[in-house]
Structures are given as structure tokens and as C-alpha cells.
Design an enzyme around this catalytic site. Structure first.
Site, short mmCIF file in Angstrom:
data_model
loop_
_atom_site.label_atom_id
_atom_site.label_comp_id
_atom_site.label_asym_id
_atom_site.label_seq_id
_atom_site.Cartn_x
_atom_site.Cartn_y
_atom_site.Cartn_z
N ALA A 107 0.78 -1.23 0.00
CA ALA A 107 0.00 0.00 0.00
C ALA A 107 0.82 1.29 0.00
O ALA A 107 0.42 2.28 -0.61
CB ALA A 107 -0.94 0.00 1.21
N ALA A 108 1.94 1.31 0.72
CA ALA A 108 2.66 2.57 0.90
C ALA A 108 3.30 3.04 -0.41
O ALA A 108 3.70 2.21 -1.22
CB ALA A 108 3.74 2.38 1.98
N GLY A 110 0.68 5.20 -0.53
CA GLY A 110 -0.75 5.37 -0.32
C GLY A 110 -1.59 6.03 -1.39
O GLY A 110 -2.77 6.28 -1.17
N ASP A 130 2.07 -2.93 4.19
CA ASP A 130 3.39 -2.83 3.59
C ASP A 130 4.39 -3.42 4.58
O ASP A 130 4.10 -3.51 5.78
CB ASP A 130 3.74 -1.36 3.29
N CYS A 230 4.75 -1.27 -12.54
CA CYS A 230 5.24 -0.21 -13.42
C CYS A 230 6.51 -0.69 -14.12
O CYS A 230 7.54 -0.03 -14.07
CB CYS A 230 5.45 1.09 -12.65
#
Length: 302
Positions: A107-108, A110, A130, A230
Site C-alpha cells: 500500500a505505501a 498510499g 506494507d 510499473c
């Protein structure tokens, strides 16, 4: 050799791809609908004299004329949050509903987590996990600034995440925005490829498989899991989906990608992947003037 050269065979316009990778990334903010609305946020930016243009596929995203989002009071007051345009895609593909239980496994700091909360009207519960304490402090800071109250923060290894602390034993939906080799962030971080090695691609792929497997296991039958990275590397994208299709009870489901994209690849070097990965999406920098990205949507079948 530039590591991006290895992906040239996957790209339909090699020159446009490499040119886009060398241009700076546009500065984009997401309107935080917990604290504001697109109309109010645009009016505030007008008042501040900050130029912007709306992103055509999502009225909550604005491309700013200036670099960096944190220079105006709408940002400080949590009306806006800096978020790369293409990174808004996974939450939209997941489509969380108010009142649901949603797991963000990585998650971080966020951006996607707080986007999930906003899409859920800050109702239900988002578990933002995380394994990096420093990054978790950024997650908590962003959630506080944006007025998120339905977030539970946990620090666990996503590969063996435990639901024991909770009063439930499965999620309605899960999102895995996996740690990756970050090749697609070269427009934002030009030195990304300086440390690139194929060994790292293979090692992080093993971690990705573990986290995605756990996400499928922790999600209810009929629930949705979205996987994103990514990076351009098929080892970290289609190969991870192919692995989970073989080892877990899930299937790829098609979704309408609001950005121009290319289908997932079914062959790479000496490997072949399940034909259903063609329903996943590859987004190259030259297609929408964004970073590079990959996104897949799975349905849990048992």
C-alpha cells in the site's frame, strides 16, 4: 546496452517509445473526493493561478502546468493528491464498493490506497499493508491529510499475510501493486535503469508471485483481485499471472481500459503464457504520455 532495448520487439513504434521514455513525466494530481469535488478543486486552482488541464478519461485527474503538486493550499488541505495518471487505473479496475472489505497488499505510500477509500465513500474497510516501516509512515501521513478514516494499516510480508487480527477471514477485493524493477518509471526517475539487472527482475518476480497468490487465497470466491506493476518485463507481468492461474483458483477477466493499451503477450523469449493473459493491459509511455504500466484483473473462482 539500455535495458529498454530488450522490449523493443514488444512495441509497435520503437522510435516513439524511446522518445517518450526520455521526456519528463507530466505532473498530475487526483482530486480527493473525501474532502472536495472536481469542480471545487478546479475553482481553487483557478483562484491560486495554477494552470491545469483535465485528463479526458477521468474528471478527478488534473495535469498541472507546474512541477509538483504540493505548492498550493488545496494540496495542503487534502483536496488534491499527487498521483501519476496511469497509477489511477488499478483502483478503477478493482471497482471497490462502499462497505466492502478491501486489501491493498503493497500500500505505501498510499496513492492507490487513499483512492480506494475515496471510491468507497470512506466506508467499509481498507487494509493497507506494507513491510517497510518508513514507507508506512508516509502512508499514514497521506491518509491523515486526505481525511481517510476507513483505513487499517498493517506491517506484514504480503506473501504470508495473516487475517488473524481481524474479525473476518476473507476480503471482497484485493489489489496487488507489486514491488517491481520500476522500468516504467524512467520518465520520473531517470536513474532507474542504472542499477537494473536481469537477476533482479527474476528475484522480484518470485516475490510478486507469492504476494499475488496470497491475495487470491485471501479473497472470497467471486471476488476480484487486480495486479499491477510499473515495469515492461514479461517476467514480472504475464509470467506472474500465468503462474497464479496454474497454482490458485482464479481466472483472468477482461476489463475496459480507459487508456490506450496493448494486450498482454503470450510468448516471451523461451516461455509461453496462458492465452487469457491477452486480456491484460500493457501501457507504454508513448501511447498516452504517461509512465509505463501493466494491469490485470482476476476473479477468484473457489
Amino acid at each position: 546496452m539500455n535495458p529498454l532495448e530488450r522490449y523493443a520487439p514488444l512495441v509497435d513504434d520503437r522510435e516513439a517509445f524511446f522518445d517518450a521514455c526520455e521526456r519528463p513525466l507530466p505532473s498530475v494530481v487526483r482530486v480527493n473526493t473525501i474532502r472536495s469535488t472536481p469542480d471545487r478543486a478546479r475553482a481553487a486552482l483557478d483562484e491560486e493561478g495554477v494552470g491545469y488541464e483535465e485528463v479526458d478519461w477521468n474528471p478527478e485527474l488534473l495535469r498541472l502546468d507546474e512541477r509538483g503538486p504540493g505548492t498550493s493550499w488545496p494540496y495542503f488541505h487534502g483536496w488534491l493528491h499527487g498521483q501519476e495518471e496511469v497509477s489511477a487505473l488499478p483502483a478503477i479496475a478493482l471497482d471497490p464498493q462502499p462497505g466492502e472489505k478491501v486489501w491493498d497488499s503493497c500500500a505505501a505510500p498510499g496513492s492507490k490506497t487513499t483512492q480506494l477509500s475515496a471510491m468507497m465513500d470512506d466506508r467499509g474497510v481498507v487494509v493497507g499493508n506494507d513491510n517497510n516501516l518508513g514507507r508506512l509512515s508516509a502512508l499514514r501521513h497521506n491518509a491523515e491529510r486526505l481525511g481517510v478514516t476507513n483505513l487499517v494499516v498493517t506491517k506484514q510480508d504480503g506473501r504470508n499475510f495473516s487475517l488473524k487480527p481481524f474479525g473476518f477471514d476473507e476480503f471482497d477485493r484485493a489489489i496487488v501493486d507489486a514491488p517491481c524493477s520500476c522500468e516504467g518509471t524512467i520518465r520520473k526517475n531517470p536513474d532507474t535503469l542504472d542499477q537494473w539487472t536481469l537477476e533482479h527482475v527474476h528475484s522480484v518476480s518470485a516475490i510478486q508471485k507469492g504476494i499475488l497468490s496470497r491475495a487470491v487465497q485471501a479473497t472470497k470466491p467471486g471476488g476480484t483481485v487486480v495486479y499491477s506493476t510499473c515495469t515492461f518485463a514479461p517476467e514480472e507481468n504475464e509470467a506472474v499471472i500465468d503462474h497464479v492461474l496454474e497454482t490458485e483458483d482464479c481466472e483472468v477477466v477482461a476489463f475496459d481500459c480507459p487508456l490506450e493499451s496493448r494486450p498482454g503477450v503470450t510468448e516471451w523469449e523461451d516461455d509461453e503464457y496462458d492465452s487469457s493473459v491477452e486480456q491484460t493491459h500493457r501501457i507504454y509511455p508513448h501511447l498516452n504520455d504517461t509512465g509505463g504500466f501493466y494491469c490485470a484483473k482476476l476473479e477468484v473462482t473457489a
